[in-house]
Design a protein around this motif. Structure first.
Motif, PDB file in Angstrom:
ATOM      1  N   THR A   1       0.847  -1.184   0.000  1.00 21.66           N
ATOM      2  CA  THR A   1       0.000   0.000   0.000  1.00 21.66           C
ATOM      3  C   THR A   1       0.887   1.240   0.000  1.00 21.66           C
ATOM      4  OG1 THR A   1      -1.821   1.126   1.147  1.00 21.66           O
ATOM      5  CG2 THR A   1      -0.138   0.098   2.523  1.00 21.66           C
ATOM      6  N   GLY A   2       0.279   2.411  -0.190  1.00 15.83           N
ATOM      7  CA  GLY A   2       1.064   3.645  -0.239  1.00 15.83           C
ATOM      8  C   GLY A   2       1.989   3.712  -1.434  1.00 15.83           C
ATOM      9  N   ARG A   3       1.527   3.218  -2.591  1.00 12.41           N
ATOM     10  CA  ARG A   3       2.364   3.155  -3.789  1.00 12.41           C
ATOM     11  C   ARG A   3       2.083   4.324  -4.720  1.00 12.41           C
ATOM     12  NH1 ARG A   3       4.633  -1.890  -4.084  1.00 12.41           N
ATOM     13  NH2 ARG A   3       5.006  -1.752  -6.327  1.00 12.41           N
ATOM     14  N   SER A   4       3.109   4.698  -5.484  1.00 12.20           N
ATOM     15  CA  SER A   4       2.995   5.765  -6.497  1.00 12.20           C
ATOM     16  C   SER A   4       2.478   7.066  -5.905  1.00 12.20           C
ATOM     17  CB  SER A   4       2.078   5.300  -7.640  1.00 12.20           C
ATOM     18  OG  SER A   4       2.572   4.114  -8.231  1.00 12.20           O
ATOM     19  N   GLY A   5       2.983   7.414  -4.737  1.00 15.80           N
ATOM     20  CA  GLY A   5       2.616   8.689  -4.135  1.00 15.80           C
ATOM     21  C   GLY A   5       1.323   8.675  -3.347  1.00 15.80           C
ATOM     22  N   LYS A   6       0.593   7.567  -3.338  1.00 13.84           N
ATOM     23  CA  LYS A   6      -0.648   7.474  -2.564  1.00 13.84           C
ATOM     24  C   LYS A   6      -0.331   7.073  -1.122  1.00 13.84           C
ATOM     25  CE  LYS A   6      -3.121   6.012  -6.723  1.00 13.84           C
ATOM     26  NZ  LYS A   6      -3.888   4.923  -7.383  1.00 13.84           N
ATOM     27  N   THR A   7      -1.313   7.239  -0.241  1.00 13.66           N
ATOM     28  CA  THR A   7      -1.134   6.884   1.165  1.00 13.66           C
ATOM     29  C   THR A   7      -1.900   5.601   1.478  1.00 13.66           C
ATOM     30  OG1 THR A   7      -3.002   8.284   1.807  1.00 13.66           O
ATOM     31  CG2 THR A   7      -0.799   9.269   1.878  1.00 13.66           C
ATOM     32  N   GLY A   8      -1.513   4.958   2.564  1.00 15.24           N
ATOM     33  CA  GLY A   8      -2.168   3.721   2.971  1.00 15.24           C
ATOM     34  C   GLY A   8      -1.937   3.440   4.443  1.00 15.24           C
ATOM     35  N   ILE A   9      -2.613   2.407   4.946  1.00 16.64           N
ATOM     36  CA  ILE A   9      -2.511   2.012   6.348  1.00 16.64           C
ATOM     37  C   ILE A   9      -2.011   0.571   6.416  1.00 16.64           C
ATOM     38  CG2 ILE A   9      -3.760   1.696   8.532  1.00 16.64           C
ATOM     39  CD1 ILE A   9      -5.820   3.702   7.542  1.00 16.64           C
ATOM     40  N   ALA A  10      -1.118   0.307   7.354  1.00 15.25           N
ATOM     41  CA  ALA A  10      -0.640  -1.050   7.618  1.00 15.25           C
ATOM     42  C   ALA A  10      -0.872  -1.352   9.092  1.00 15.25           C
ATOM     43  CB  ALA A  10       0.831  -1.188   7.273  1.00 15.25           C
ATOM     44  N   THR A  11      -1.717  -2.359   9.383  1.00 21.26           N
ATOM     45  CA  THR A  11      -2.007  -2.773  10.753  1.00 21.26           C
ATOM     46  C   THR A  11      -1.296  -4.093  11.025  1.00 21.26           C
ATOM     47  OG1 THR A  11      -4.175  -1.709  10.654  1.00 21.26           O
ATOM     48  CG2 THR A  11      -3.803  -3.295  12.425  1.00 21.26           C
ATOM     49  N   THR A  12      -0.532  -4.131  12.095  1.00 25.12           N
ATOM     50  CA  THR A  12       0.274  -5.310  12.410  1.00 25.12           C
ATOM     51  C   THR A  12      -0.133  -5.874  13.768  1.00 25.12           C
ATOM     52  OG1 THR A  12       2.134  -4.371  11.178  1.00 25.12           O
ATOM     53  CG2 THR A  12       2.615  -6.198  12.661  1.00 25.12           C
ATOM     54  N   PHE A  13      -0.380  -7.197  13.834  1.00 25.19           N
ATOM     55  CA  PHE A  13      -0.707  -7.875  15.083  1.00 25.19           C
ATOM     56  C   PHE A  13       0.570  -8.453  15.687  1.00 25.19           C
ATOM     57  CE2 PHE A  13      -5.187  -9.120  13.331  1.00 25.19           C
ATOM     58  CZ  PHE A  13      -5.533  -7.773  13.329  1.00 25.19           C
ATOM     59  N   VAL A  14       0.823  -8.166  16.943  1.00 21.28           N
ATOM     60  CA  VAL A  14       1.944  -8.785  17.667  1.00 21.28           C
ATOM     61  C   VAL A  14       1.423  -9.260  19.024  1.00 21.28           C
ATOM     62  CG1 VAL A  14       3.714  -7.375  16.543  1.00 21.28           C
ATOM     63  CG2 VAL A  14       2.704  -6.588  18.665  1.00 21.28           C
ATOM     64  N   ASN A  15       2.143 -10.227  19.609  1.00 21.63           N
ATOM     65  CA  ASN A  15       1.807 -10.725  20.945  1.00 21.63           C
ATOM     66  C   ASN A  15       3.024 -11.420  21.536  1.00 21.63           C
ATOM     67  OD1 ASN A  15       1.847 -13.292  19.674  1.00 21.63           O
ATOM     68  ND2 ASN A  15      -0.343 -13.133  19.211  1.00 21.63           N
ATOM     69  N   MET A  16       2.796 -12.227  22.554  1.00 17.75           N
ATOM     70  CA  MET A  16       3.914 -12.889  23.240  1.00 17.75           C
ATOM     71  C   MET A  16       4.647 -13.878  22.334  1.00 17.75           C
ATOM     72  SD  MET A  16       4.181 -11.638  26.250  1.00 17.75           S
ATOM     73  CE  MET A  16       5.224 -12.856  27.061  1.00 17.75           C
ATOM     74  N   ASN A  17       3.991 -14.334  21.281  1.00 12.79           N
ATOM     75  CA  ASN A  17       4.645 -15.272  20.362  1.00 12.79           C
ATOM     76  C   ASN A  17       5.651 -14.586  19.444  1.00 12.79           C
ATOM     77  OD1 ASN A  17       3.094 -17.342  21.391  1.00 12.79           O
ATOM     78  ND2 ASN A  17       1.487 -17.123  19.845  1.00 12.79           N
ATOM     79  N   THR A  18       5.618 -13.268  19.364  1.00 13.00           N
ATOM     80  CA  THR A  18       6.551 -12.532  18.514  1.00 13.00           C
ATOM     81  C   THR A  18       7.891 -12.404  19.226  1.00 13.00           C
ATOM     82  OG1 THR A  18       4.677 -11.223  17.710  1.00 13.00           O
ATOM     83  CG2 THR A  18       6.884 -10.447  17.154  1.00 13.00           C
ATOM     84  N   PRO A  19       9.000 -12.820  18.611  1.00 13.72           N
ATOM     85  CA  PRO A  19      10.317 -12.720  19.263  1.00 13.72           C
ATOM     86  C   PRO A  19      10.646 -11.280  19.652  1.00 13.72           C
ATOM     87  CG  PRO A  19      10.448 -14.075  17.281  1.00 13.72           C
ATOM     88  CD  PRO A  19       9.097 -13.441  17.266  1.00 13.72           C
ATOM     89  N   GLU A  20      11.282 -11.136  20.808  1.00 16.13           N
ATOM     90  CA  GLU A  20      11.620  -9.796  21.295  1.00 16.13           C
ATOM     91  C   GLU A  20      12.562  -9.069  20.345  1.00 16.13           C
ATOM     92  OE1 GLU A  20      13.910  -7.902  25.153  1.00 16.13           O
ATOM     93  OE2 GLU A  20      12.472  -9.531  25.484  1.00 16.13           O
ATOM     94  N   GLN A  21      13.462  -9.804  19.714  1.00 12.46           N
ATOM     95  CA  GLN A  21      14.392  -9.185  18.769  1.00 12.46           C
ATOM     96  C   GLN A  21      13.656  -8.601  17.573  1.00 12.46           C
ATOM     97  OE1 GLN A  21      18.345 -11.083  17.854  1.00 12.46           O
ATOM     98  NE2 GLN A  21      17.413 -11.291  15.841  1.00 12.46           N
TER      99      GLN A  21
END
Length: 618
Positions: free
Chosen positions: A526-546
Motif C-alpha cells: 500500500t502507499g504506492r505511487s505517491g498514494k497513502t495507505g494504512i498497515a495494521t500489524t498484530f503482535v503478541n507474546m509469540n513474537t520474538p523480542e528481537q
C-alpha cells in the motif's frame, strides 16, 4: 693282516691343568669395549693432527670456514632454543598482546571487528561471472558503450547543480562519472508514445529513482538501485531495455533463432508475470503509433506451458522475463541462446541472491558469451549484498533513495497487541477501517487457508495465495483480486515481493514475520505511487523480542507512533555502550550480525541441505 703288522695308534696326552693355567696367564689380554677403543683411536688421531700442524699458520680460507661454522652453530643453537619453546607459551604471549590491544579499543570498535569477521566468514564463494570468464580470467574494465547522450543543456550543467537536484529529491549516489539526473521523461529522449501512455496513467514526471536511474541505465552503466516499495523501480529498468531492443531491431531486424537482447530475472512467478504484462503494454503502445516495430517478448515461468510462447519463440526474440528455474530449462534445451544478450536485470536482487537462487544465477551466467550490462534493484539491499554486487559489476553506480531497508513514509504503520486466540475476531474489526481491497499477510500457509475459510464463512469475498497453490489457482487469485471481483486477498510472503495492486488502502499483517525485510515488503503493498495507505500489524507474546526491537526502531525512523509495549523494550547494545547500527545482512536496526535471524535461517537451511545430502536424500 696280522695284529703285529697293524699300525699302532699313538696316544697324545693333554697337558696337565696346572700347566694350562700358567700359559693362559702369560697370554691373557684384557677385553676393551669397542666404543672405548674408538675413542682412544680418535684421540690418537687428534693428537697426531695437533702435533703435525701446531706450528703451521692457518690459511685465510680455513679461518673463513671456521667463522662460517661458528655462525652456523650459533644459528642452530637459536633454532633449537626456539623449537624448545612450547606452543602454550606462544599462545599465552599472543593472548596477552591481544588483550593489551583490546583494552585500548572502544566497545564500538570491538563490535565492528567482530561483525567484520562474521561478514568475512559468510562471504560469497565467488563473484557473479560466467564460467568462461572465470576459466580464462576475463575481466572487463570499462562499461558497455551507449549511443545515448543527454540533451546539451543537461551536459552543460555544473556538478554543483546536479548535486543540488539530487539533494532536492533525497538521492544518494556513489560511483565514478555518474550521469546527471534528468527531471523530465522527454528530456531523457524516451519515445513520445510511451510518454503519452504514462501521462494517460497519471505518471507525469519521473520519481527520484527514475530521474537518476534511467539516465544511468541509458548510459550503459551497471547499477545497484535501492528505493522504497512503490517508487517506480520497474519502469526504471524496463524502459532502457525496451530502448536497447528498439535500437538493435533498427540496425538489423531479428529473424527466427536470434535474440534475446535482454533478460529480466524475478524471484517469484507473480512478479515475473506482472513485469511481463507491463513490458508488453509499453511495447504495444510503441507499435500502435506506427513509428516503431513490434518487439517480441517471452515469459518463462514454471506452471505454464511454453507452447503458449511458441509464437514469439518462432520469431526473433527481443526480451525475456523469467524465473531462474524455467529459464535454465529453456537454455539447456536451446530454445534460445544468450549469444547476443547484453542486458541483465535482477528485480528484488537481494532475494534472488539470498534465498537459494545463487547457484541458479551462476548457472545462468555461464550461458552469456559477451560482456553485459547488469542492473540490480530492490527495496531492501543490505550491505553484504551491496559489497558482493560491487565485486561482480563493472564500475557500478549506486543509486539510493532513502536508507536501504527503510519503510515507505507514505504508509501509516499501526502496531497493536492482540492475543493469539483473539486475532480472528479482531481481524473483522480491522477490515472495517477502510473500504476494500485489503491484503492480509501470514507467514504460515495453513493459517492463510484458515483465514480465508473464516472470512468466507462471514460472507466476505476472499481469495488465498501461497506457495503450495497451483499456478492456475495463484493466477486466478491475483486476477480476481486486481479486477475487483474479490475484496480481500490472504497471502503468504510470496505476494509481498514487488507485486503492484491498484488502490490498496489497507494491509493487515496477521503474523509478524521474523525478518524485518519481509515486513518492509509487506507494508509496501500500500502507499504506492505517491498514494497513502494504512498497515495494521498484530503482535503478541509469540513474537520474538528481537523482531519487536527491529520494529520499534523502524517505527522511530519513519516518525511513526511507537506503542508503549514497544517503548518498554530495551536494547541490550545500549546497556553495553554500543551504538545502534543496521545489520549488514538484513538491514534491521534492532540487532547486530551476531544474532541476525536471517543469517540463522540461512545457516539452518545449509545444515539441513548437508544432512539431506549425507543421508542420501532421506
Amino acid at each position: 693282516m696280522s695284529e703285529d703288522e697293524r699300525p699302532k695308534r699313538r696316544r697324545i696326552r693333554s697337558p696337565s691343568p696346572a700347566k694350562q693355567d700358567d700359559d693362559d696367564d702369560e697370554n691373557y689380554v684384557p677385553y676393551i669395549p669397542i666404543a672405548k677403543r674408538r675413542e682412544e683411536k680418535l684421540a690418537k688421531l687428534q693428537m697426531w693432527g695437533v702435533r703435525s700442524g701446531k706450528d703451521r699458520p692457518k690459511k685465510p680460507e680455513e679461518e673463513a670456514a671456521e667463522r662460517e661454522d661458528a655462525v652456523k652453530e650459533e644459528e642452530l643453537l637459536r633454532e633449537k632454543s626456539r623449537k624448545e619453546r612450547t606452543l602454550l607459551l606462544e599462545a599465552q604471549q599472543v593472548h596477552m598482546k591481544k588483550a593489551v590491544e583490546d583494552s585500548k579499543k572502544t566497545a564500538d570498535q570491538k563490535a565492528e571487528e567482530a561483525d567484520a569477521e562474521i561478514l568475512e566468514a559468510i562471504k560469497s564463494r565467488r563473484k557473479l561471472a560466467s564460467d568462461l570468464e572465470l576459466a580464462q580470467g576475463i575481466r572487463y574494465s570499462d562499461p558497455l558503450e551507449s549511443s545515448w547522450r543527454p540533451p546539451q543543456f543537461v551536459r552543460d550543467r555544473s556538478d554543483e547543480k546536479n548535486q543540488a537536484i539530487r539533494e532536492k529529491y533525497h538521492i544518494l549516489v556513489d560511483g565514478d562519472d555518474v550521469p546527471p539526473p534528468i527531471e523530465s521523461f522527454r528530456d531523457m529522449k524516451i519515445p513520445e508514445p510511451i510518454v503519452q501512455f504514462l501521462r494517460a496513467n497519471k505518471i507525469n514526471s519521473p520519481t527520484p529513482i527514475q530521474l537518476q536511474g534511467i539516465p544511468a541505465a541509458f548510459s550503459g552503466r551497471d547499477i545497484i538501485g535501492i528505493a522504497f516499495t512503490g517508487s517506480g523501480k520497474t519502469l526504471t529498468f524496463c524502459i532502457p531495455l525496451i530502448m536497447l531492443a528498439l535500437e538493435e531491431e533498427a540496425k538489423m531486424p531479428f529473424v527466427q533463432g536470434e535474440g534475446p537482447v535482454g533478460i529480466i530475472l524475478c524471484p517469484s512467478r507473480e512478479l515475473a508475470s506482472q513485469t511481463f504484462d507491463n513490458i508488453v503494454t509499453w511495447c504495444s503502445a510503441l507499435a500502435q503509433s506506427g513509428k516503431y516495430p513490434q518487439l517480441n517478448c517471452v515469459l518463462c515461468i514454471g506452471g505454464i506451458s511454453m507452447n503458449e510462447q511458441s509464437r514469439a519463440l518462432n520469431k526473433g526474440l527481443h526480451i525475456v522475463v523469467a524465473t531462474p528455474g524455467r529459464l535454465i530449462d529453456m537454455l539447456e534445451k536451446k530454445r534460445f541462446t544468450f549469444n547476443n544478450c547484453k542486458y541483465l536485470c535482477m528485480d528484488e536482487a537481494d532475494r534472488m541472491i539470498d534465498l537459494g537462487f545463487e547457484d541458479d544465477v551462476r548457472n545462468i551466467m555461464s550461458f552469456f558469451k559477451r560482456q553485459r550490462q547488469t542492473l540490480l534493484f530492490s527495496a531492501t539491499m543490505p550491505k553484504k549484498i551491496q559489497d558482493f554486487a560491487r565485486e561482480s559489476l563493472i564500475k557500478p553506480i549506486l543509486v539510493n533513495v532513502g536508507r536501504a531497508g527503510a519503510a515507505n513514509l507514505d504508509v501509516l504503520q499501526v502496531v497493536e497487541y492482540v492475543k493469539q486466540e483473539a486475532k480472528m475476531v479482531y481481524l473483522l474489526e480491522c477490515l472495517q477501517k477502510t473500504p476494500p481491497p485489503v491484503i492480509i499477510f501470514s507467514e504460515n500457509k495453513n493459517e492463510v487457508d484458515d483465514i480465508q475459510e473464516y472470512l468466507l464463512l462471514k460472507g466476505i469475498e476472499a481469495v488465498a495465495i501461497h506457495g503450495s497453490k497451483t499456478q492456475e489457482e495463484r493466477q486466478y487469485a491475483i486476477k480476481s483480486f486486481k479486477s475487483g471481483a474479490k475484496d480481500v486477498m490472504v497471502a503468504s510472503g510470496v505476494a509481498s515481493k514487488g507485486l503492484d495492486f491498484n488502490d490498496i488502502q489497507h494491509v493487515i499483517i496477521f503474523s509478524m514475520p521474523k525478518e524485518i525485510e519481509d515486513y518492509v515488503h509487506q507494508i509496501g503493498r500500500t502507499g504506492r505511487s505517491g498514494k497513502t495507505g494504512i498497515a495494521t500489524t498484530f503482535v503478541n507474546m509469540n513474537t520474538p523480542e528481537q523482531t519487536l526491537l527491529d520494529l520499534k526502531y523502524l517505527l522511530m525512523e519513519a516518525g511513526q507512533k511507537v506503542p508503549p509495549f514497544l517503548t518498554s523494550i530495551d536494547d541490550p547494545r545500549q546497556a553495553q555502550g554500543l551504538s545502534v547500527q543496521g545489520c549488514p545482512v538484513c538491514g534491521g536496526l534492532g540487532h547486530g550480525i551476531s544474532n541476525c535471524p536471517k543469517l540463522e535461517e540461512t545457516q539452518r537451511r545449509t545444515m539441513a541441505a548437508h544432512r539431506t545430502t549425507d543421508t542420501g536424500g532421506y
